[in-house]
Design an enzyme around this catalytic site. Structure first.
Site, PDB file in Angstrom:
ATOM      1  N   SER A   1       0.842  -1.197   0.000  1.00 34.66           N
ATOM      2  CA  SER A   1       0.000   0.000   0.000  1.00 34.66           C
ATOM      3  C   SER A   1       0.873   1.242   0.000  1.00 34.66           C
ATOM      4  O   SER A   1       2.098   1.169   0.173  1.00 34.66           O
ATOM      5  CB  SER A   1      -0.927   0.031   1.227  1.00 34.66           C
ATOM      6  OG  SER A   1      -0.173   0.177   2.424  1.00 34.66           O
ATOM      7  N   GLY A   2       0.240   2.398  -0.187  1.00 39.00           N
ATOM      8  CA  GLY A   2       0.924   3.674  -0.044  1.00 39.00           C
ATOM      9  C   GLY A   2       2.132   3.856  -0.935  1.00 39.00           C
ATOM     10  O   GLY A   2       2.126   3.506  -2.128  1.00 39.00           O
TER      11      GLY A   2
ATOM     12  N   TYR B   1       9.784   7.815  16.432  1.00 40.42           N
ATOM     13  CA  TYR B   1       9.729   7.661  14.980  1.00 40.42           C
ATOM     14  C   TYR B   1      10.797   8.508  14.298  1.00 40.42           C
ATOM     15  O   TYR B   1      11.514   8.032  13.412  1.00 40.42           O
ATOM     16  CB  TYR B   1       8.338   8.054  14.482  1.00 40.42           C
ATOM     17  CG  TYR B   1       8.177   8.012  12.987  1.00 40.42           C
ATOM     18  CD1 TYR B   1       7.987   6.808  12.321  1.00 40.42           C
ATOM     19  CD2 TYR B   1       8.226   9.186  12.225  1.00 40.42           C
ATOM     20  CE1 TYR B   1       7.845   6.766  10.943  1.00 40.42           C
ATOM     21  CE2 TYR B   1       8.073   9.155  10.851  1.00 40.42           C
ATOM     22  CZ  TYR B   1       7.884   7.951  10.211  1.00 40.42           C
ATOM     23  OH  TYR B   1       7.756   7.912   8.857  1.00 40.42           O
TER      24      TYR B   1
END
Length: 249
Positions: free
Chosen positions: A16-17, A150
């Site tokens: 995805s993406g 992150y």
């Protein structure tokens, strides 16, 4: 004639993406593409979108056994690899005060450790003059308190590109990173419990970006293709920022 005719490419997180957009573009440019992902259903849908010349390998890059299975499959079907796009990632929203050890480990196990061993385990199969593209993030360039772990994990990915470019230069292998800014992908939904929360994040990004919109996965994929192909034959150790001006203006 495609820019990657006859090449073999591996895209982690390709269901995805940004990963899917990249896999589709590399296949359109003539590469045979392997894609990985954790969910079989999503992988099957992605393979159908890509069409021909694609193999799916279900797995999680934070699991070293899954990585061994991936590279064994590449060896069996193609013998070697020319392009590696290390895209799979875990996104987490938590401040320094809020982050639990479990959240921290989940982010670093995928983004830093998983990326590291994805490439290390590929080295015996990586052809001379190959290209490795690591997907980092503009999060490593700016300070944003909800993304503390992150951002640090993506800084590690950026650092890998520099170190590996030096280590692999004698083999003619180029290693670069791409740092996307906010991009409109399903990961935004995955980071929120409600659609309203996801929509609010998109709007916050839109208002903060100089180009007043989020990036499209296809725009990041175009940057990856540049680094994967001979168009960037004199580029290694670099970070290509694709962010709508977020870190530049």
């Amino acid at each position: 004639m495609g820019k990657l005719d006859g090449k073999t490419a591996v895209v982690t997180g390709g269901s995805s993406g940004i990963g899917l957009a990249t896999a589709k573009l590399l296949a359109d440019e003539g590469a045979y593409v392997f894609i990985t992902g954790r969910r079989a259903t999503e992988l099957a849908k992605a393979a159908a979108e890509i069409g021909a010349n694609v193999t799916t390998v279900q797995g999680d890059i934070s699991d070293l056994d899954d990585l061994d299975r991936l590279w064994a499959r590449v060896r069996e079907e193609r013998g070697s690899v020319d392009v590696i796009v290390a895209n799979a990632a875990h996104a987490g929203i938590a401040t320094l005060a809020e982050t639990t050890p479990e959240q921290f480990d989940a982010v670093f196990d995928t983004n830093a450790r998983g990326t590291f061993f994805t490439v290390q385990k590929a080295l015996p199969l990586l052809n001379e003059a190959g290209s490795v593209v690591l997907i980092s993030s503009t999060a490593h360039l700016i300070g944003a308190s909800p993304y503390t772990a992150y951002s640090a994990s993506k800084a590690a990915v950026r650092s890998f590109a520099r170190s590996w470019a030096d280590e692999l230069k004698e083999r003619g292998v180029r290693v670069n990173s791409v740092s996307p800014g906010p991009t409109d992908t399903p990961i935004i939904e995955a980071m929120h419990e409600t659609q309203e929360g996801a929509d609010a994040m998109r709007e916050d990004f839109r208002q903060a970006l100089p180009m007043a919109r989020l990036g499209r996965p296809e725009e990041v994929a175009a940057a990856v293709l540049f680094l994967a192909s001979d168009d960037s034959s004199f580029t290694t150790g670099a970070d290509l920022v694709v962010d709508g001006g977020q870190t530049q203006l």
